[in-house]
Design an enzyme around this catalytic site. Structure first.
Site, PDB file in Angstrom:
ATOM      1  N   CYS A   1      -4.911  -0.738  -6.987  1.00 31.54           N
ATOM      2  CA  CYS A   1      -3.591  -1.063  -6.397  1.00 31.54           C
ATOM      3  C   CYS A   1      -3.444  -2.563  -6.195  1.00 31.54           C
ATOM      4  CB  CYS A   1      -3.414  -0.333  -5.073  1.00 31.54           C
ATOM      5  SG  CYS A   1      -4.560  -0.867  -3.776  1.00 31.54           S
TER       6      CYS A   1
ATOM      7  N   THR B   1      -4.594   4.874   7.140  1.00 29.45           N
ATOM      8  CA  THR B   1      -3.513   4.495   6.226  1.00 29.45           C
ATOM      9  C   THR B   1      -2.533   5.646   6.018  1.00 29.45           C
ATOM     10  OG1 THR B   1      -4.888   2.900   5.079  1.00 29.45           O
ATOM     11  CG2 THR B   1      -3.053   3.804   3.830  1.00 29.45           C
TER      12      THR B   1
ATOM     13  N   HIS C   1     -12.835   5.540  -3.647  1.00 28.59           N
ATOM     14  CA  HIS C   1     -11.841   4.699  -2.984  1.00 28.59           C
ATOM     15  C   HIS C   1     -11.985   3.233  -3.406  1.00 28.59           C
ATOM     16  CE1 HIS C   1      -8.436   4.486  -0.551  1.00 28.59           C
ATOM     17  NE2 HIS C   1      -8.939   3.680   0.351  1.00 28.59           N
TER      18      HIS C   1
ATOM     19  N   TYR D   1      -8.850   0.654  -5.528  1.00 29.33           N
ATOM     20  CA  TYR D   1      -8.314  -0.682  -5.285  1.00 29.33           C
ATOM     21  C   TYR D   1      -7.776  -1.342  -6.553  1.00 29.33           C
ATOM     22  CZ  TYR D   1      -9.237  -0.394  -0.350  1.00 29.33           C
ATOM     23  OH  TYR D   1      -9.174  -0.012   0.957  1.00 29.33           O
TER      24      TYR D   1
ATOM     25  N   GLU E   1      -7.229  -5.512   4.082  1.00 31.96           N
ATOM     26  CA  GLU E   1      -7.707  -4.229   3.565  1.00 31.96           C
ATOM     27  C   GLU E   1      -8.602  -4.434   2.348  1.00 31.96           C
ATOM     28  OE1 GLU E   1      -4.781  -1.296   2.621  1.00 31.96           O
ATOM     29  OE2 GLU E   1      -6.269   0.277   2.884  1.00 31.96           O
TER      30      GLU E   1
ATOM     31  N   GLU F   1      -0.830   1.689   9.250  1.00 37.11           N
ATOM     32  CA  GLU F   1      -2.089   2.296   9.663  1.00 37.11           C
ATOM     33  C   GLU F   1      -1.926   2.780  11.101  1.00 37.11           C
ATOM     34  OE1 GLU F   1      -2.142  -0.858   8.263  1.00 37.11           O
ATOM     35  OE2 GLU F   1      -2.647  -0.040   6.298  1.00 37.11           O
TER      36      GLU F   1
ATOM     37  N   CYS G   1      -3.653   7.394  -1.816  1.00 34.24           N
ATOM     38  CA  CYS G   1      -4.927   7.478  -2.552  1.00 34.24           C
ATOM     39  C   CYS G   1      -6.067   8.001  -1.690  1.00 34.24           C
ATOM     40  CB  CYS G   1      -5.339   6.107  -3.086  1.00 34.24           C
ATOM     41  SG  CYS G   1      -3.974   5.062  -3.516  1.00 34.24           S
TER      42      CYS G   1
ATOM     43  N   CYS H   1       0.854  -1.194   0.000  1.00 32.14           N
ATOM     44  CA  CYS H   1       0.000   0.000   0.000  1.00 32.14           C
ATOM     45  C   CYS H   1       0.886   1.238   0.000  1.00 32.14           C
ATOM     46  CB  CYS H   1      -0.886  -0.023   1.240  1.00 32.14           C
ATOM     47  SG  CYS H   1      -1.680   1.564   1.562  1.00 32.14           S
TER      48      CYS H   1
END
Ligand SMILES: Cc1cc2nc3c(=O)[nH]c(=O)nc-3n(C[C@H](O)[C@H](O)[C@H](O)COP(=O)(O)OP(=O)(O)OC[C@H]3O[C@@H](n4cnc5c(N)ncnc54)[C@H](O)[C@@H]3O)c2cc1C
Ligand code: SF4
Length: 484
Positions: free
Chosen positions: A299, A192, A293, A297, A447, A258, A105, A101
């Site tokens: 990512c 995050t 969001h 993802y 996550e 986090e 974002c 991560c």
């Protein structure tokens, strides 16, 4: 050009912050060099580094609609469908380059959602939130800042709304109104990249009703504002980073983090307040942030690329890559991963312009994409573990491998075929361990499940947004129930 920072400048900018951060019961004074946090700083720094590489410039940078200057895409307000598509591609690119991560974002998604909602509140209530927000945005773009997007409250008893909680601080709320601003109290959980951020953007966690209007508040503050405390979350295998070894960490360079962020009577000046008790706009803010969001993802597709590459490599090291079931499992992993990519590209390609001028993804498709994200990475991870073999979890430590006394036994018994070095085999197994059950599994698996909302949140949205009447109409016409 605004100030398009490079990785070194970003690191130096963090050194100037005076954050109150705790980990393992102690306050950390040097956050940037702390061995547990450092890999997560490296991952955010990658978002700066790659913006300077000519081959990634088109994806990693954009033209500011405020100034016309070149800015990092993470500070951009999407101005077209092309911008939305590039955002999805940026997520995959960075995931595939870091396998973790990269944290930036959430702030980007918070800013895009606020650009829409502040405009909508002003249109109904005659407020000036949008101007305040745009001033903040210009500051973020000009200085190329990282923003933490802080939505999730601890929520206490999930069966009760904010005003009915035994402890009123279970949701962040306004405790005082002053001539120059407001005072807030509460906390935000699971934040995050919180201690790698220059600014923190706070939003309500869910739809609010009139009784909860003190909780309907959105604002932005510098991350080292007086009264804010960060308590870092633990990650599975995190202390391997303290062992002084290298490849036992799995990912040698990057990670995520986090934190629980506590706001203990924190002052927010009016110019940084973007929603104040307009509970009737909480749904719009939460849903647009959620849609952006869920798109982000993308990512996970990039991390999936790395995991698939690792699975193929270990199969080759083991001499099993020609087996038909291994080939089929690799195809299946790719199929799942590319299906995820289809979702984040589709919701971007079907995006539309909101009244503020900002482009928003197709909300239904973004929710469908995130619902797939709650499942497919788990299946990709399962297949990677299948291909890796049991050694992934029984492998002796790097220190044993390097021991002059016993290292030879590991070298001898964990050798596979000619041309494969035992250390390389260990390294690739540690990477698979890292992504599927170590520090990076926080981002790749749990996550994927809960981030941007647990699976049920997407199912509720899918149920609400599907045009069922149209589907029934088509069915009834084609079988002759309806004549038109
Ligand atoms: C690694 C990670 C990073 C994250 N990063 C961020 C971040 O940067 N910023 C941010 O704001 N948030 C972040 N989140 C928070 C994320 O959005 C939440 O985890 C998510 O919304 C779920 O909330 P929760 O964790 O409190 O789970 P819970 O609310 O406890 O949910 C647990 C289960 O209970 C169910 N449930 C909960 N409430 C109800 C109810 N009222 N009725 C029926 N069922 C219910 C849920 O559907 C779920 O199945 C992150 C989460 C993770 C895991
Ligand atoms: S989990 Fe993915 S979308 Fe969320 S902040 Fe990290 S990299 Fe970005």
């Amino acid at each position: 050009m605004g100030k398009l920072m490079n990785a070194k400048e970003y690191e130096e900018s963090l050194r100037k912050l005076n954050l109150k951060v705790y980990l393992f019961g102690k306050r950390i004074t040097n956050v940037v060099d702390d061995p547990i946090i450092r890999p997560s700083m490296n991952a955010v720094a990658a978002t700066y580094e790659f913006a300077h590489k000519p081959e990634y410039e088109d994806i990693m940078t954009a033209k500011s609609h405020l100034t016309g200057k070149k800015i990092n895409r993470f500070t951009h307000i999407h101005q077209s469908v092309d911008d939305l598509v590039k955002k999805s591609k940026m997520g995959r690119l960075l995931g595939s380059l870091t396998a973790c991560c990269f944290q930036r974002c959430v702030g980007m998604d918070a800013m895009n959602a606020l650009s829409i909602t502040t405009h909508a509140i002003d249109a109904k209530h005659g407020t000036d939130y949008n101007q305040r927000f745009l001033k903040f945005l210009a500051y973020v773009q000009e200085n190329d800042l990282v923003c933490d997007g802080a939505m999730t409250d601890p929520k206490g008893d999930r069966g009760l709304p904010p005003h009915k909680q035994a402890d009123p601080d279970m949701f962040l709320h306004v405790v005082k109104e002053q001539a120059d601003g407001i005072v807030v109290r509460g906390s935000k959980a699971h934040q995050t990249g919180a201690v790698n951020s220059h600014e923190i953007i706070v939003m309500p966690t869910m739809s609010m009703r009139e009784e909860d209007k003190d909780y309907a508040v959105a604002f932005a503050l510098p991350s080292d504002t007086e009264g804010i405390t960060y308590i870092l979350g633990r990650q599975s295998c995190d202390t391997r980073k303290l062992e002084g070894t290298t490849f036992d960490r799995g990912n040698m360079y990057y990670g995520g983090h986090e934190a629980l962020v506590v706001f203990d009577h924190v002052f927010v000046p009016w110019e940084r307040v973007f929603m104040y008790k307009e509970y009737d706009f909480t749904t719009q803010l939460v849903e647009s942030f959620g849609a952006y969001h869920r798109q982000s993802y993308a990512c996970k597709v990039g991390v999936g690329d790395v995991l698939i590459g690792a699975a193929q490599t270990v199969a080759e090291y083991n001499g099993a890559e020609k087996a038909s079931h291994i080939k089929d499992k690799i195809v299946e992993m790719n199929h799942l991963n590319e299906t995820l990519f289809c979702g984040c590209i589709a919701c971007a390609a079907e995006g539309h312009q909101e009244a503020s001028g900002t482009y928003l993804v197709d909300v239904l498709l973004a929710n469908v994409h995130k619902q797939n994200v709650t499942r497919f990475p788990y299946e990709i991870a399962r297949l990677a573990q299948d291909i890796a073999g049991g050694l992934m979890v029984t492998l002796p430590s790097e220190a044993d491998f390097k021991s002059p006394e016993i290292g030879k036994w590991i070298e001898k018994y964990y050798k596979t075929k000619e041309g494969v070095c035992t250390e390389d085999r260990m390294r690739i197994l540690r990477l698979i361990e890292n992504i599927t059950m170590g520090t990076a599994a926080v981002g790749y698996l749990t996550e994927s499940m809960h981030g941007a909302g647990s699976p049920q949140a997407q199912r509720i949205m899918i149920g609400r947004l599907i045009d069922m009447k149209q589907k029934q109409k088509a069915a009834k016409f084609l079988c002759g129930i309806d004549k038109e």
